[in-house]
Design a protein around this motif. Structure first.
Motif, PDB file in Angstrom:
ATOM      1  N   ALA A   1       2.070  -9.284   9.185  1.00 17.98           N
ATOM      2  CA  ALA A   1       2.576  -7.957   8.826  1.00 17.98           C
ATOM      3  C   ALA A   1       1.681  -7.294   7.787  1.00 17.98           C
ATOM      4  O   ALA A   1       1.441  -6.084   7.830  1.00 17.98           O
ATOM      5  N   ALA A   2       1.161  -8.097   6.849  1.00 21.31           N
ATOM      6  CA  ALA A   2       0.279  -7.542   5.818  1.00 21.31           C
ATOM      7  C   ALA A   2      -0.999  -6.987   6.441  1.00 21.31           C
ATOM      8  O   ALA A   2      -1.507  -5.941   6.014  1.00 21.31           O
ATOM      9  N   LEU A   3      -1.522  -7.684   7.460  1.00 22.53           N
ATOM     10  CA  LEU A   3      -2.709  -7.181   8.156  1.00 22.53           C
ATOM     11  C   LEU A   3      -2.410  -5.836   8.815  1.00 22.53           C
ATOM     12  O   LEU A   3      -3.206  -4.892   8.729  1.00 22.53           O
ATOM     13  N   LYS A   4      -1.246  -5.738   9.444  1.00 22.93           N
ATOM     14  CA  LYS A   4      -0.890  -4.486  10.121  1.00 22.93           C
ATOM     15  C   LYS A   4      -0.774  -3.340   9.119  1.00 22.93           C
ATOM     16  O   LYS A   4      -1.217  -2.212   9.386  1.00 22.93           O
ATOM     17  N   VAL A   5      -0.200  -3.632   7.965  1.00 23.15           N
ATOM     18  CA  VAL A   5      -0.086  -2.609   6.927  1.00 23.15           C
ATOM     19  C   VAL A   5      -1.473  -2.163   6.470  1.00 23.15           C
ATOM     20  O   VAL A   5      -1.741  -0.960   6.318  1.00 23.15           O
ATOM     21  N   ARG A   6      -2.372  -3.124   6.254  1.00 20.20           N
ATOM     22  CA  ARG A   6      -3.724  -2.770   5.813  1.00 20.20           C
ATOM     23  C   ARG A   6      -4.424  -1.890   6.839  1.00 20.20           C
ATOM     24  O   ARG A   6      -5.118  -0.931   6.491  1.00 20.20           O
TER      25      ARG A   6
ATOM     26  N   MET B   1      -6.520   9.708  -4.332  1.00 23.69           N
ATOM     27  CA  MET B   1      -6.904   9.569  -2.930  1.00 23.69           C
ATOM     28  C   MET B   1      -6.179   8.379  -2.278  1.00 23.69           C
ATOM     29  O   MET B   1      -5.773   8.435  -1.124  1.00 23.69           O
ATOM     30  N   GLN B   2      -6.001   7.296  -3.055  1.00 22.23           N
ATOM     31  CA  GLN B   2      -5.247   6.153  -2.526  1.00 22.23           C
ATOM     32  C   GLN B   2      -3.790   6.540  -2.294  1.00 22.23           C
ATOM     33  O   GLN B   2      -3.177   6.135  -1.297  1.00 22.23           O
ATOM     34  N   LEU B   3      -3.240   7.313  -3.206  1.00 17.86           N
ATOM     35  CA  LEU B   3      -1.856   7.754  -3.041  1.00 17.86           C
ATOM     36  C   LEU B   3      -1.721   8.628  -1.804  1.00 17.86           C
ATOM     37  O   LEU B   3      -0.773   8.478  -1.020  1.00 17.86           O
ATOM     38  N   GLU B   4      -2.678   9.547  -1.602  1.00 16.29           N
ATOM     39  CA  GLU B   4      -2.633  10.407  -0.419  1.00 16.29           C
ATOM     40  C   GLU B   4      -2.732   9.569   0.854  1.00 16.29           C
ATOM     41  O   GLU B   4      -2.055   9.849   1.852  1.00 16.29           O
ATOM     42  N   SER B   5      -3.590   8.551   0.827  1.00  9.51           N
ATOM     43  CA  SER B   5      -3.733   7.675   1.987  1.00  9.51           C
ATOM     44  C   SER B   5      -2.422   6.956   2.289  1.00  9.51           C
ATOM     45  O   SER B   5      -2.002   6.844   3.452  1.00  9.51           O
ATOM     46  N   LEU B   6      -1.764   6.454   1.252  1.00  8.18           N
ATOM     47  CA  LEU B   6      -0.476   5.785   1.447  1.00  8.18           C
ATOM     48  C   LEU B   6       0.565   6.740   1.996  1.00  8.18           C
ATOM     49  O   LEU B   6       1.384   6.370   2.857  1.00  8.18           O
ATOM     50  N   GLU B   7       0.567   7.974   1.505  1.00  7.94           N
ATOM     51  CA  GLU B   7       1.525   8.968   2.003  1.00  7.94           C
ATOM     52  C   GLU B   7       1.314   9.209   3.497  1.00  7.94           C
ATOM     53  O   GLU B   7       2.274   9.267   4.274  1.00  7.94           O
ATOM     54  N   ARG B   8       0.036   9.345   3.903  1.00  9.22           N
ATOM     55  CA  ARG B   8      -0.242   9.594   5.319  1.00  9.22           C
ATOM     56  C   ARG B   8       0.133   8.387   6.175  1.00  9.22           C
ATOM     57  O   ARG B   8       0.680   8.521   7.272  1.00  9.22           O
ATOM     58  N   ALA B   9      -0.172   7.182   5.664  1.00  6.32           N
ATOM     59  CA  ALA B   9       0.162   5.970   6.422  1.00  6.32           C
ATOM     60  C   ALA B   9       1.674   5.818   6.554  1.00  6.32           C
ATOM     61  O   ALA B   9       2.185   5.410   7.610  1.00  6.32           O
ATOM     62  N   ALA B  10       2.410   6.140   5.489  1.00  7.75           N
ATOM     63  CA  ALA B  10       3.867   6.048   5.539  1.00  7.75           C
ATOM     64  C   ALA B  10       4.439   7.040   6.544  1.00  7.75           C
ATOM     65  O   ALA B  10       5.362   6.715   7.308  1.00  7.75           O
ATOM     66  N   GLU B  11       3.898   8.243   6.557  1.00  9.81           N
ATOM     67  CA  GLU B  11       4.388   9.246   7.509  1.00  9.81           C
ATOM     68  C   GLU B  11       4.098   8.802   8.942  1.00  9.81           C
ATOM     69  O   GLU B  11       4.928   8.957   9.844  1.00  9.81           O
ATOM     70  N   ALA B  12       2.902   8.214   9.174  1.00  7.79           N
ATOM     71  CA  ALA B  12       2.574   7.723  10.515  1.00  7.79           C
ATOM     72  C   ALA B  12       3.524   6.605  10.932  1.00  7.79           C
ATOM     73  O   ALA B  12       3.987   6.551  12.081  1.00  7.79           O
ATOM     74  N   ALA B  13       3.832   5.693   9.995  1.00 11.55           N
ATOM     75  CA  ALA B  13       4.768   4.604  10.304  1.00 11.55           C
ATOM     76  C   ALA B  13       6.157   5.160  10.593  1.00 11.55           C
ATOM     77  O   ALA B  13       6.859   4.674  11.487  1.00 11.55           O
TER      78      ALA B  13
ATOM     79  N   GLN C   1       6.893   7.977  11.924  1.00 13.53           N
ATOM     80  CA  GLN C   1       6.896   8.558  13.270  1.00 13.53           C
ATOM     81  C   GLN C   1       6.871   7.496  14.359  1.00 13.53           C
ATOM     82  O   GLN C   1       7.258   7.754  15.494  1.00 13.53           O
ATOM     83  N   ASP C   2       6.404   6.277  14.014  1.00 10.34           N
ATOM     84  CA  ASP C   2       6.308   5.205  15.009  1.00 10.34           C
ATOM     85  C   ASP C   2       7.594   4.404  15.166  1.00 10.34           C
ATOM     86  O   ASP C   2       7.704   3.576  16.071  1.00 10.34           O
ATOM     87  N   ILE C   3       8.587   4.628  14.295  1.00 11.53           N
ATOM     88  CA  ILE C   3       9.795   3.799  14.311  1.00 11.53           C
ATOM     89  C   ILE C   3      10.496   3.856  15.655  1.00 11.53           C
ATOM     90  O   ILE C   3      11.030   2.860  16.150  1.00 11.53           O
ATOM     91  N   ALA C   4      10.472   5.014  16.309  1.00 16.98           N
ATOM     92  CA  ALA C   4      11.203   5.181  17.568  1.00 16.98           C
ATOM     93  C   ALA C   4      10.715   4.223  18.655  1.00 16.98           C
ATOM     94  O   ALA C   4      11.499   3.721  19.455  1.00 16.98           O
ATOM     95  N   ARG C   5       9.431   3.935  18.670  1.00 16.48           N
ATOM     96  CA  ARG C   5       8.907   3.068  19.743  1.00 16.48           C
ATOM     97  C   ARG C   5       8.540   1.674  19.260  1.00 16.48           C
ATOM     98  O   ARG C   5       8.235   0.799  20.052  1.00 16.48           O
ATOM     99  N   ASP C   6       8.518   1.482  17.932  1.00 16.73           N
ATOM    100  CA  ASP C   6       8.094   0.186  17.402  1.00 16.73           C
ATOM    101  C   ASP C   6       8.942  -0.156  16.181  1.00 16.73           C
ATOM    102  O   ASP C   6       8.655   0.293  15.072  1.00 16.73           O
ATOM    103  N   PRO C   7      10.004  -0.936  16.350  1.00 13.37           N
ATOM    104  CA  PRO C   7      10.887  -1.229  15.218  1.00 13.37           C
ATOM    105  C   PRO C   7      10.207  -1.978  14.084  1.00 13.37           C
ATOM    106  O   PRO C   7      10.654  -1.934  12.943  1.00 13.37           O
ATOM    107  N   SER C   8       9.079  -2.679  14.381  1.00 11.94           N
ATOM    108  CA  SER C   8       8.386  -3.377  13.295  1.00 11.94           C
ATOM    109  C   SER C   8       7.806  -2.394  12.290  1.00 11.94           C
ATOM    110  O   SER C   8       7.452  -2.776  11.161  1.00 11.94           O
ATOM    111  N   ALA C   9       7.708  -1.115  12.684  1.00 14.77           N
ATOM    112  CA  ALA C   9       7.198  -0.101  11.757  1.00 14.77           C
ATOM    113  C   ALA C   9       8.140   0.101  10.579  1.00 14.77           C
ATOM    114  O   ALA C   9       7.730   0.614   9.535  1.00 14.77           O
ATOM    115  N   LEU C  10       9.419  -0.297  10.740  1.00 12.42           N
ATOM    116  CA  LEU C  10      10.353  -0.190   9.613  1.00 12.42           C
ATOM    117  C   LEU C  10       9.893  -1.064   8.450  1.00 12.42           C
ATOM    118  O   LEU C  10       9.919  -0.638   7.286  1.00 12.42           O
TER     119      LEU C  10
END
Length: 643
Positions: A399-404, A586-598, A600-609
């Motif tokens: 899971a940590a790899l996927k987050v990275r 810039m790291q904070l902005e990156s985390l914000e974008r990654a969180a928003e992408a995750a 949006q992915d919850i509907a098709r991939d519950p592991s995104a939670l």
């Protein structure tokens, strides 16, 4: 930058003019494949050996070995100065010339004076290599497989240790006799001025093989020197930052690499390779491979932009040892936010723990070219690095790899490319465990609750007063405090941008309300090395940024508090803290974008939670860090950040 003509202005001219059209007015050209060919304008000949390539924006004349762009062509054929050639071409391209600046003119005059002494020093170093003091240096070059016939091509020289009477001033004495002032030679980086008052300057390079560092047009801007004494602490020594030499911009070997690129046939274009050392550059170029090297530091953002102006996918070649892998990792982290559609990097590792110079000497040019052609795309190299960072033997580590991977994809500034990277990296992740996974769905009610919770953060309560609605509107249009503070500091001292100018150009200051200010600051910084505050304000206002906009940014910056310690400091301390705050943001902005992408992915991939939960925890940690007194570590040490 050359006087008032910065690189971007010159590139804009070249983008508007086809070399074959301009050169074709004085040289009769005929189409041959993807190139144009004609008789040399420099020599009388019966068989055409003069080529023009519009794709590369270059000409190459085999009869005289001259090569260059449109500016060079006018300088060579019509004896125009650089400025005269640029003015002529700008008129043809329909571009207005940048506003003349007396201060810039004076600075250009100073730079030209330093350039003249640097060129004379290069000639003296070359001559010294062939004199008796250079005997050991000549023997060393022969042992390294670099014959005398190649020395003049790369302008290799030698700096003797001392004069005949034992002084450390051999070069100084020569140039002073030619009319140079010691202060000028210190400014050019040729002499060292002792800190102790009353001590005379002395030669910077002593008992070293000299490698001249040239700019893209082949002018000497500095030197690198390899120590002959194995006991020397610094095996390689580069010249310091000067008015004509900036380590973060120049690349060793670029002018010769441009010649090789220009001479290549359109359908046989070689890769542009970035290697680690001077001798590696020389080895590659002797094998017909255009190669360059950074100046003893990690490849910087500005250097990456220079590379992309000459090749859409340069190859980064690092040694296979630990230091080489670390250099590759730094290049990935620095380059990832800058990637654009059609602009990327590839990676190559020379086999057997060798470097390119070893391969050329031991196995020949054909083997070196073959090894450098075996490359790995950026996305694949990035995935391999993250995959191999730790064992993936537990669900938590997987899971940590996927987050990275999500976080890394979100750092790409271009939205479409960021999405493509996310899909590519996650597809590689899923391929590690190819068993089929059940498909889950999230109910519409749950999705609606999540969306409503997200929207409530921006909503104005029903029945709000006009004053409340106006306040909400101002909050939506006002920049946030830390981005505003970063912008205010850059307005007061534009040199703060220098270490991050490409990232500011791509990301702004992390707030869309500041994008116009960020872009204008970057443009003005590229145009001039020095901007007085009054001049800067006037040009910002002329660009359409209102005084009210600037005042609002000032007010917001005051709210930043401990998150903006650089506003309370000065000098190098302020520069360090500004860059650290920018990196944190810039790291904070990156985390914000990654969180928003995750999200949006919850509907098709519950592991995104689970991914979303971890990303939010890291984001909240970073927010708390920015609102703490993070800058009070020893010497402004960078805080420990989550990976």
């Amino acid at each position: 930058m050359v006087g008032r003509f910065d690189e971007r202005f010159l590139e804009e001219i070249k983008s508007r003019l086809r070399p074959s059209d301009v050169i074709g007015r004085t040289v009769k050209l005929r189409k041959q494949g993807r190139e144009y060919v004609g008789l040399s304008p420099f020599n009388k000949e019966k068989t055409p050996s003069f080529y023009v390539n519009d794709d590369k924006g270059m000409f190459f004349d085999f009869s005289s070995n001259k090569t260059g762009d449109l500016i060079t062509f006018l300088q060579e054929t019509e004896r125009l100065t650089f400025a005269e050639a640029v003015e002529r071409l700008a008129g043809e391209a329909g571009l207005a010339l940048p506003e003349a600046d007396p201060r810039s003119a004076e600075q250009e005059k100073q730079r030209q004076g330093l350039a003249d002494w640097l060129e004379l020093a290069a000639q003296w170093f070359e001559a010294e290599l062939k004199r008796p003091p250079g005997r050991d240096a000549r023997a060393y070059l022969e042992r390294r497989g670099l014959p005398e016939a190649e020395w003049s091509r790369f302008r290799i020289g030698f700096a003797p240790a001392r004069t005949a009477n034992g002084e450390r001033t051999a070069l100084k004495d020569y140039l002073v006799a030619k009319g140079a002032k010691p202060g000028e030679l210190v400014d050019a980086g040729l002499l060292i001025a002792p800190e102790e008052s009353g001590q005379a300057p002395y030669d910077r390079f002593r008992d070293r093989i000299i490698f001249p560092i040239l700019d893209a047009r082949g002018r000497v801007v500095s030197f690198g020197g390899r120590a002959m004494d194995p006991q020397q602490k610094a095996k390689y020594l580069n010249g310091p930052e000067t008015a004509v030499f900036h380590k973060g911009h120049h690349l060793y070997g670029l002018s010769e690499a441009r010649k090789i690129l220009a001479a290549a046939k359109a359908d046989e274009a070689p890769p542009l390779v970035v290697v680690e050392g001077y001798m590696d550059v020389i080895a590659c170029q002797r094998a017909g491979v255009p190669a360059v090297a950074a100046m003893g530091t990690a490849l910087g953002e500005e250097q990456m932009e220079v590379l992309w102006r000459h090749h859409p996918e340069p190859t980064l070649c690092f040694d296979g040892d630990r230091a080489g892998r670390q250099a590759a990792a730094r290049a990935m982290d620095r380059g990832l936010p800058l990637l654009k559609p059609g602009k990327s990097f590839r990676f190559a590792i020379v086999e057997g723990g060798k470097d390119p110079d070893d391969v050329l000497r031991e196995q020949g040019p054909a083997v070196l070219r073959q090894q450098l052609s075996q490359t790995t795309p950026f996305a694949e190299a990035l995935f391999i690095r993250e995959r191999d960072a730790e064992d993936l033997d537990t669900p938590e580590r997987k899971a940590a790899l996927k987050v990275r991977l999500r976080k890394l994809a979100a750092t790409v500034a271009d939205g479409d490319l960021a999405q493509a990277y996310k899909e590519d990296l996650l597809a590689r992740f899923e391929a590690l465990w190819p068993t089929r996974q059940p498909v889950y769905t999230v109910g519409a009610a749950a999705r609606e609750m999540s969306r409503a919770r997200w929207d409530r953060r921006r909503a104005v309560p029903a029945g709000a007063t006009p004053e409340a609605r106006d306040a909400a509107r101002r909050m939506r249009t006002a920049p946030r405090a830390l981005p505003a503070a970063l912008a205010v500091a850059a307005l007061k001292d534009p040199t703060l941008l220098d270490d991050a100018i490409e990232r500011v150009g791509s990301h702004g200051f992390g707030d869309e309300q500041l994008d116009k200010i960020a872009q204008e600051l970057v443009r003005l910084r590229y145009e001039s090395d020095h901007l007085e505050m009054e001049t800067l304000q006037r040009r910002l206002l002329a660009s359409g940024i209102s005084a009210e906009d600037l005042a609002r940014v000032e007010r917001e910056a005051e709210r930043a508090g401990v998150a903006a310690p650089f506003l309370r400091e000065s000098g190098e301390r302020a520069r360090l803290l500004w860059r650290q705050a920018f990196d944190l943001l810039m790291q904070l902005e990156s985390l914000e974008r990654a969180a928003e992408a995750a999200r949006q992915d919850i509907a098709r991939d519950p592991s995104a939670l689970a991914t979303l939960s971890q990303l939010k925890a890291e984001r909240d940690h970073l927010r708390r860090l920015l609102n703490s007194d993070w800058a009070n570590g020893e010497d402004g040490a960078h805080p420990v950040l989550p990976h």
